[in-house]
Design a protein around this motif. Structure first.
Motif, PDB file in Angstrom:
ATOM      1  N   ILE A 162     -21.964   0.340  -4.754  1.00  0.00           N
ATOM      2  CA  ILE A 162     -21.071   0.836  -3.744  1.00  0.00           C
ATOM      3  C   ILE A 162     -21.912   0.959  -2.274  1.00  0.00           C
ATOM      4  N   GLY A 163     -21.224   0.340  -1.474  1.00  0.00           N
ATOM      5  CA  GLY A 163     -21.760   0.528  -0.095  1.00  0.00           C
ATOM      6  C   GLY A 163     -23.128  -0.230   0.392  1.00  0.00           C
ATOM      7  N   GLY A 164     -23.731  -0.842  -0.665  1.00  0.00           N
ATOM      8  CA  GLY A 164     -24.884  -1.576  -0.352  1.00  0.00           C
ATOM      9  C   GLY A 164     -26.201  -0.978  -0.309  1.00  0.00           C
ATOM     10  N   SER A 165     -27.291  -1.581  -0.487  1.00  0.00           N
ATOM     11  CA  SER A 165     -28.353  -0.939  -0.750  1.00  0.00           C
ATOM     12  C   SER A 165     -29.316  -0.856   0.366  1.00  0.00           C
ATOM     13  N   ALA A 166     -30.390   0.144   0.096  1.00  0.00           N
ATOM     14  CA  ALA A 166     -31.209   0.225   1.540  1.00  0.00           C
ATOM     15  C   ALA A 166     -32.168  -1.206   1.497  1.00  0.00           C
ATOM     16  N   ASN A 167     -32.669  -1.461   3.078  1.00  0.00           N
ATOM     17  CA  ASN A 167     -33.025  -3.009   2.855  1.00  0.00           C
ATOM     18  C   ASN A 167     -34.136  -2.895   4.070  1.00  0.00           C
ATOM     19  N   ALA A 168     -34.937  -1.659   4.378  1.00  0.00           N
ATOM     20  CA  ALA A 168     -35.579  -1.454   5.177  1.00  0.00           C
ATOM     21  C   ALA A 168     -37.068  -1.290   4.322  1.00  0.00           C
ATOM     22  N   GLY A 169     -37.419  -1.544   3.261  1.00  0.00           N
ATOM     23  CA  GLY A 169     -38.752  -1.261   2.875  1.00  0.00           C
ATOM     24  C   GLY A 169     -38.554   0.205   2.072  1.00  0.00           C
ATOM     25  N   TRP A 170     -39.606   0.255   1.274  1.00  0.00           N
ATOM     26  CA  TRP A 170     -39.702   1.556   0.323  1.00  0.00           C
ATOM     27  C   TRP A 170     -39.847   2.765   1.340  1.00  0.00           C
ATOM     28  N   LEU A 171     -40.411   2.535   2.341  1.00  0.00           N
ATOM     29  CA  LEU A 171     -40.733   3.730   3.051  1.00  0.00           C
ATOM     30  C   LEU A 171     -39.922   3.497   4.386  1.00  0.00           C
ATOM     31  N   SER A 172     -39.023   2.651   4.609  1.00  0.00           N
ATOM     32  CA  SER A 172     -38.125   2.625   5.459  1.00  0.00           C
ATOM     33  C   SER A 172     -38.665   3.108   6.856  1.00  0.00           C
ATOM     34  N   TYR A 173     -39.419   2.372   7.471  1.00  0.00           N
ATOM     35  CA  TYR A 173     -39.819   2.313   8.944  1.00  0.00           C
ATOM     36  C   TYR A 173     -38.917   2.319   9.876  1.00  0.00           C
ATOM     37  N   VAL A 245     -43.487  17.759   3.442  1.00  0.00           N
ATOM     38  CA  VAL A 245     -43.510  16.766   4.833  1.00  0.00           C
ATOM     39  C   VAL A 245     -42.386  15.720   4.352  1.00  0.00           C
ATOM     40  N   LEU A 246     -42.357  15.242   3.355  1.00  0.00           N
ATOM     41  CA  LEU A 246     -41.412  14.475   2.860  1.00  0.00           C
ATOM     42  C   LEU A 246     -40.198  14.793   3.155  1.00  0.00           C
ATOM     43  N   THR A 247     -39.800  15.829   2.986  1.00  0.00           N
ATOM     44  CA  THR A 247     -38.630  16.615   2.937  1.00  0.00           C
ATOM     45  C   THR A 247     -37.945  16.575   4.369  1.00  0.00           C
ATOM     46  N   VAL A 248     -39.050  17.197   5.355  1.00  0.00           N
ATOM     47  CA  VAL A 248     -38.781  17.090   6.740  1.00  0.00           C
ATOM     48  C   VAL A 248     -38.509  15.840   7.260  1.00  0.00           C
ATOM     49  N   THR A 249     -39.316  14.863   6.938  1.00  0.00           N
ATOM     50  CA  THR A 249     -39.266  13.446   7.518  1.00  0.00           C
ATOM     51  C   THR A 249     -37.874  12.827   7.456  1.00  0.00           C
ATOM     52  N   LEU A 250     -37.486  12.982   6.247  1.00  0.00           N
ATOM     53  CA  LEU A 250     -36.217  12.395   5.724  1.00  0.00           C
ATOM     54  C   LEU A 250     -35.124  13.133   6.278  1.00  0.00           C
ATOM     55  N   ALA A 251     -35.170  14.408   6.505  1.00  0.00           N
ATOM     56  CA  ALA A 251     -34.162  15.156   7.213  1.00  0.00           C
ATOM     57  C   ALA A 251     -34.101  14.605   8.414  1.00  0.00           C
ATOM     58  N   LEU A 252     -35.318  14.527   9.222  1.00  0.00           N
ATOM     59  CA  LEU A 252     -35.230  14.028  10.923  1.00  0.00           C
ATOM     60  C   LEU A 252     -34.752  12.599  10.734  1.00  0.00           C
ATOM     61  N   LEU A 253     -34.927  11.764   9.889  1.00  0.00           N
ATOM     62  CA  LEU A 253     -34.436  10.437  10.062  1.00  0.00           C
ATOM     63  C   LEU A 253     -33.008  10.645   9.591  1.00  0.00           C
ATOM     64  N   MET A 273     -43.396   5.873  15.891  1.00  0.00           N
ATOM     65  CA  MET A 273     -44.801   5.679  14.965  1.00  0.00           C
ATOM     66  C   MET A 273     -45.000   7.340  14.417  1.00  0.00           C
ATOM     67  N   MET A 274     -44.369   8.408  14.905  1.00  0.00           N
ATOM     68  CA  MET A 274     -44.572   9.643  14.422  1.00  0.00           C
ATOM     69  C   MET A 274     -43.944   9.513  12.975  1.00  0.00           C
ATOM     70  N   TYR A 275     -42.918   8.907  12.789  1.00  0.00           N
ATOM     71  CA  TYR A 275     -42.141   8.655  11.443  1.00  0.00           C
ATOM     72  C   TYR A 275     -43.433   8.172  10.544  1.00  0.00           C
ATOM     73  N   VAL A 276     -43.942   6.990  10.914  1.00  0.00           N
ATOM     74  CA  VAL A 276     -45.308   6.342  10.300  1.00  0.00           C
ATOM     75  C   VAL A 276     -46.234   7.186   9.691  1.00  0.00           C
ATOM     76  N   ASN A 277     -46.530   8.088  10.677  1.00  0.00           N
ATOM     77  CA  ASN A 277     -47.793   9.093  10.510  1.00  0.00           C
ATOM     78  C   ASN A 277     -46.953   9.930   9.539  1.00  0.00           C
ATOM     79  N   LEU A 278     -46.038  10.490   9.826  1.00  0.00           N
ATOM     80  CA  LEU A 278     -45.299  11.684   8.660  1.00  0.00           C
ATOM     81  C   LEU A 278     -45.342  11.306   7.305  1.00  0.00           C
ATOM     82  N   ILE A 279     -44.653  10.021   7.092  1.00  0.00           N
ATOM     83  CA  ILE A 279     -44.460   9.551   5.917  1.00  0.00           C
ATOM     84  C   ILE A 279     -45.467   9.345   5.153  1.00  0.00           C
TER      85      ILE A 279
END
Lengths: 656, 204, 347
Positions: A162-173, A245-253, A273-279
């Motif tokens: 349904i809808g199609g899968s994510a395709n930006a890498g497992w950490l989705s920068y 930290v993961l919870t916050v990062t994903l919430a912000l995204l 780049m803040m995401y890259v640091n946080l994740i």
């Protein structure tokens, strides 16, 4: 009207690829088959009472393990799809879009929906038994954790059809994972699938810390805690520090994607780049979260199958705790190439190298546990022995990667891919397999066939080296990760083809394991002793499978390898420890709330993926209602009467 | 370090077992608070990174109105005090005092939330939304998360008040009062950081 | 092990595969065949680290094999069996000491190389450096030669034995610029410019690639870096200038749209284009929200379901590329404080 329905359907469901249609058909058929079997045999009530609502740590553990093996299958199929695409230059087996979805799914499945739950499964099975406890500290929360993981995983998997899968890498920068780069709902499936299961993981971390701190059997001082439990403790410390930290990062995204916030966007002052640091502040500890319990398993197995005490217990514990501490100070080594300047790079290069020290020490301690022991080669030990060379080589390439200027040549190449597969498969997966084989009789009460198991081990191992060794070379030859295809002119064909053969060998190894389990179920060889390996810790002192209440009487611990010492005492003709008289046992009641609440979370996630508040809001209300229902429920426990304990123990062949 | 009173679902029956379970839950809540601390720390970090990223729009100086914020701070600090008084009443065994102070606490909490919502609505009506700039995204998310925590606390204490009227003071409700009070003080401490890092440093 | 006989063919297969792989792999690994000073030093560092690791690795593997063999549980095995022996301070000091010593050496070596190989550090040379401004786009590379006034897409021509100062940014997802035979990679990120010096010591065609995943046609982001003699380079520049194919503002907008691209050569570029690309997303100034130069997406239908970002094809009003030009000019100075655009995380 019809047209708009058609449009909706073709947008909502993933279409256009025969592979997907094939998967659709098999999903539908499997579902129908499961429903049919459950109905035909009248097992719905059994499923509900014994599994869906259970708060028993052993059953929760089994559910974790089953779910994770299914995810291993799915992630493995993804891996083979990728290897097939890369077997030859210019392959047209997968389109680039499809390839991107497949590698993203593979990464997420393997780390978050295979490794984590398999690890939690072993936590659940072993830790309370090793501690001499009746359950974990918060059985209700434990069940909720499992169902959150499960629903998160299902939500993520749903994006397949349904809808199609994510395709930006497992950490989705970002900014690739922002709306500008990934407009499809796949990213939102990723965010919510990982978010919901991540909350479950966080609660598991809290649960096991409290369990280990507060629920050790009388007499079990910190210096007598079994080493696997220590590894769980160090892993859980990393969990509670990293997962928020993961919870916050994903919430912000998600806020970026849902409300148009500007945390990581290119415009509006956002900083990707803040995401890259946080994740990676989560992501790096996550790697150690996964691998530390595997170290624990190896330590148990090495001692048990060398018939010898674990060498250097204190330094093992110190090494694990220092790894879980240092893990939090190395995240930047995942992006030395960001151009942060020499000072910063050097700091993180050195912290990364320092982690190699306690890790190396552990290897020596395992070796010297075997030294002057008597090593037997049952499957748990085989996986442990397979681990040592694999992890030593993986660790060595890790140290090479940590030299920042050299990393400029390794980064994002297949060298890196080979390295982390070597430490994650050779470290974590081998460890979990060792643990699974080791505790299997305790979990299910029967042994697995050793011959098929050995075949599986060798095929897996050879497949592993054939698959990943060439990747080091092809990486040094300039092949970067996540390439959906490459040309003949690159000269990468031979390596990739070899690697593909190795990948399929590993798949064959997995099939052998499936065969091993099926065979062993058919020709059931019951474990009547409760201690099939002649092992050392408390879980082997009780019948297999462990009774509902684990220990008829709470054991009093006097030694580090308490059960081994007890056996030695008995063998020396001394009297075993006196057991107190039986008393009614206080147990938690089953609850349907975790399952229902997890479904509500799933609903919320699904609604928010499609930005359909009319689905999400009822889900939120459901979560609140189930929380309140739990808060207002004061009838949460019961007692098992002495008669029943006596009956159960007698059935297991134990006279009390 | 051995635990003489083994707190598992152990053999000593009745209230003894319950008592140990409640201790366990309190300890678990402390661990949860650590995770919540890290959650807020992450949000603070993102806010501080994005503080100057106004994308040509207004910065903290232009949009924050301190008088309201100072009143909010005063209200929340007072509510933390009254929540402490509730625990004192609990320790004195006074159910009436306990209920009274809890009600005062949630009323003050509700005032705080009402003021915060008003502040947010005013900003939005002036065109300063979460969408306007990275700075405002960070601001709304950090302060909003704190507000969400307080709102959750209000619902939680309300549920607790109902349970207290039903069951009176038992080991279970006693533990719940302790935990909610802990949570409330924690939110108060977080607010002090919000006040300092967001508002005071913002208008400086 | 009773099954070991059955395993023999499998093991043989593995060993064979390994040998073939090694034989075919070693001769062509380009990271070990560097053609410039940076790549050369990086190869040296790789060799040193590998050697240091092997010092531990080989003995450990040998000891492992020996221990497993010596202490296997077999009837009549005369090796000592001491089930209770589990502590030895001396031994533990030894194996805490060995990794500490190796890591210490490695750390010192790494520290020296980290400063020596700081990408933003100019390469000492008699020849005057040439600047190339690199922009990663979806899914192509734009190379601008500000001193020559020309630009190329998906290929790079550089003179040999001349330091090249790369200034790198992205007008799209983060990518990574990598020419393995010249040296390691560095990220290209929107809103900031990174600096990296590389140099080719001899003429040749060197493979270049994007190393950080950016979406659908990421695999098509390979390019060639061609090193030529100075004379050939000058001739090539002259030819490019005379080709008459100018890159206009509109042309850039076209180029920046998602999609792969063939090689292209431009005789001229709009002045300050690179600076504008950097400044557009610069986090401290920040483009006004909703402004994205190319909010084009892979599938317009799906985007219509979601997007809240209005599209705008114009450069931002009051673009401050000119008045901030000094920022750009100060790239690559050795003092990191002197170039605020270099990694300005929210300053």
């Amino acid at each position: 009207m019809i047209d708009s329905i058609k449009d909706f359907v073709s947008w909502f469901f993933v279409t256009g690829d025969p592979l997907i249609y094939g998967a659709d058909v098999s999903i539908v058929l499997t579902t129908v088959a499961i429903i049919f079997v459950l109905t035909y045999f009248g097992k719905w009530g059994w499923l509900w009472r014994e599994w869906l609502t259970t708060v028993d740590h052993k059953r929760v553990g089994i559910m974790y393990i089953i779910a994770s093996l299914l995810m291993l299958f799915r992630g493995g199929v993804d891996a083979l799809l990728m290897r097939t695409q890369l077997a030859f230059p210019d392959m047209k087996f997968l389109s680039p879009e499809h390839y991107n979805e497949v590698f993203t799914t593979h990464g997420v499945e393997m780390i978050l929906f295979m490794a984590m739950p398999l690890m939690f499964g072993l936590f659940n099975i072993a830790v309370p038994l090793q501690l001499g406890a009746r359950d974990v500290a918060f059985p209700f929360l434990n069940s909720l954790s499992f169902w959150l993981f499960f629903m998160g995983a299902m939500l993520f998997n749903m994006s397949f059809v349904i809808g199609g899968s994510a395709n930006a890498g497992w950490l989705s920068y970002p900014p690739l994972s922002e709306l500008t780069g990934s407009p499809s709902v796949g990213e939102d499936f990723y965010i919510w699938g990982v978010q919901i299961s991540g909350i479950g993981s966080l609660m598991t971390g809290i649960n096991f810390i409290v369990t280990i701190v507060k629920m050790r059997a009388p007499g079990m001082t910190w210096s007598k805690v079994p080493i696997f439990t220590w590894s769980v403790f160090s892993s859980c410390i990393a969990i509670i520090v990293a997962f928020p930290v993961l919870t916050v990062t994903l919430a912000l995204l998600f806020l970026d994607r849902f409300l148009g916030a500007h945390f990581f966007t290119m415009d509006g002052g956002g900083n990707a780049m803040m995401y890259v640091n946080l994740i990676w502040m989560w992501g790096h500890p996550e790697v150690y979260i996964i691998v530390l319990p595997a170290f624990g398993v190896f330590s148990e197995v090495v001692a048990a199958f060398s018939r010898k005490r674990l060498f250097g217990y204190a330094s093992m514990v110190f090494a694990m705790l220092s790894i879980s501490f240092l893990a939090y100070f190395t995240w930047l080594h995942h992006f030395f190439t960001m151009g942060s300047g020499a000072d910063v790079n050097l700091f993180f290069a050195i912290t990364t190298m320092i982690i190699a020290i306690p890790t190396g020490v552990k290897i020596f301690n395992w070796l010297f546990t075997m030294y002057r022991g008597r090593i037997s080669f049952e499957t748990p030990m085989l996986w442990t022995l397979g681990f040592i060379p694999c992890f030593v080589v993986g660790g060595m390439t890790g140290v090479m990667l940590s030299a920042a200027p050299a990393d400029f040549q390794f980064h994002n190449s297949y060298f890196l891919i080979a390295h982390f597969h070597q430490v994650l498969i050779g470290g974590a997966v081998f460890g979990y397999f060792a643990g699974l084989y080791y505790w299997w009789p305790k979990i299910f009460g029967f042994k697995l066939n050793e011959t098929i198991g050995k075949w599986a081990f060798w095929i897996w191992n050879i497949g592993f080296y054939v698959c990943f060794m060439p990747q080091y070379f092809v990486g040094l030859d300039g092949m970067t990760r996540r390439l959906s295809s490459y040309g003949w002119d690159r000269g990468w064909w031979a390596m990739n083809f070899t690697s593909t053969i190795g990948g399929f060998l590993m798949g064959l190894g997995f099939l052998f394991q499936v065969w091993q389990i099926a065979h062993s179920i058919k020709f059931m060889e019951k474990d009547t002793t409760g201690d099939p390996w002649g092992a050392r810790t408390l879980e082997w002192s009780i019948p297999s499978p462990a009774p509902l209440y684990n220990f008829a009487t709470v054991p009093v611990v006097t030694d580090r390898d308490d059960w081994w010492e007890e056996k030695e005492r008995i063998a020396a003709g001394k009297a075993p420890k006196a057991k107190p008289a039986l008393e009614p046992i206080h147990m938690p009641k089953n609850s349907s709330i975790p399952f229902i609440q997890a479904i509500c979370w799933f609903t919320v996630g699904f609604g928010l993926v499609f930005h359909w508040l009319w689905i999400a809001i009822p889900g939120f209300i459901g979560i609140a209602a189930t929380m309140l229902a739990h808060s207002f429920n004061y009838d949460t426990d019961y007692y098992i009467p002495v008669d029943e304990i006596k009956r159960t123990e007698a059935e297991a062949g134990r006279i009390v | 370090m051995a635990h003489a009173h083994h707190p598992s679902f152990a053999h000593e029956g009745g209230h003894e077992g319950h008592h140990d379970l409640e201790e366990l839950r309190k300890f678990g809540f402390w661990i949860f608070l650590i995770t919540d601390c890290i959650l807020f720390a992450t949000l603070f970090a993102t806010y501080l990174v994005l503080r100057e990223h106004t994308a040509g729009g207004p910065g903290a100086k232009e949009i924050f109105e301190m008088p309201g914020v100072i009143v909010e701070t005063f209200i929340l600090l007072t509510s933390s005090f009254t929540s402490g008084l509730a625990v004192l009443a609990l320790n004195a065994g006074s159910r009436k005092g306990l209920l009274g102070w809890l009600i005062v606490t949630i009323l003050l909490g509700a005032c705080f939330i009402a003021m915060e919502v008003t502040e947010f609505l005013k900003l939005v009506s002036e065109g300063h939304t979460i969408h306007s700039s990275a700075f405002l995204s960070g601001f709304f998310t950090l302060v909003g998360t704190h507000g969400l925590h307080v709102s959750l606390g209000i619902c939680w204490i309300t549920a607790l008040i109902i349970q207290l009227t039903r069951h009176g003071i038992t080991p279970v409700t006693q533990r719940k009062v302790h935990i909610t009070s802990l949570y409330w003080h924690f939110l108060d401490a977080v607010w002090i950081f919000v006040f300092t890092f967001v508002y005071l440093m913002g208008v400086r | 092990m009773p099954t070991s006989k059955l395993m023999r063919p499998l093991i043989t297969c593995g060993v064979l595969a390994g040998t073939v792989m090694l034989a075919s792999g070693c001769k062509s690994m380009i990271v070990f065949d560097p053609k410039g000073p940076i790549g050369l030093q990086q190869r040296d560092l790789i060799n040193i680290t590998m050697l240091l690791c092997l010092i531990i690795l080989v003995p450990v593997l040998v000891i492992t094999a020996w221990i497993i063999w010596r202490f296997r549980d077999k009837k009549g095995n005369k090796a000592p069996y001491q089930p209770v022996w589990s502590h030895s301070t001396k031994l533990e000091i030894v194996w805490w000491g060995i990794p500490i010593a190796v890591i210490l050496v490695l750390a010192i070596v790494t520290a020296r190389y980290t400063y020596a190989l700081d990408p933003a550090k100019p390469i000492a040379s008699d020849n005057k450096p040439i600047t190339v401004q690199v922009t990663s786009l979806d899914w192509k590379w734009l190379f601008q030669y500000p001193e020559q006034g020309i630009a190329t897409v998906n290929y790079l021509v550089i003179p040999e034995r001349t330091p090249i100062k790369f200034e790198l940014t992205s007008d799209g997802p983060m990518n990574s610029f990598w020419v393995p035979q010249l040296g390691g990679m560095i990220y290209t990120m929107s809103g900031m410019a990174t600096t990296m010096y590389l140099q080719a010591d001899e003429p040749g065609n060197y493979m270049g690639t994007g190393a950080n995943f950016t979406g659908r046609d990421f695999a098509k982001m390979g390019f060639t870096a061609k090193a030529t003699s100075k004379a050939e380079f000058d001739q090539w520049v002259a030819e490019a200038k005379n080709s008459g194919n100018a890159l206009s503002e509109e042309g850039y907008q076209q180029l920046a749209k998602p999609g792969p691209s063939n090689r292209m050569t431009f005789a001229s570029v709009p002045s300050g284009l690179f600076e504008r690309i950097v400044n557009e997303y610069s986090t401290s100034r920040g483009a006004p929200p909703g402004y994205t130069i190319k909010a084009e997406t892979l599938s317009e239908e799906k985007k219509a379901e979601h997007t809240e970002h209005p599209e705008s094809g114009q450069l931002p009003p009051g673009n401050n590329a000119q008045k901030d030009a000094h920022d750009i000019n100060s790239f690559g100075q050795s003092d990191p404080k002197a170039h605020p655009m270099h990694m300005n995380h929210g300053k």
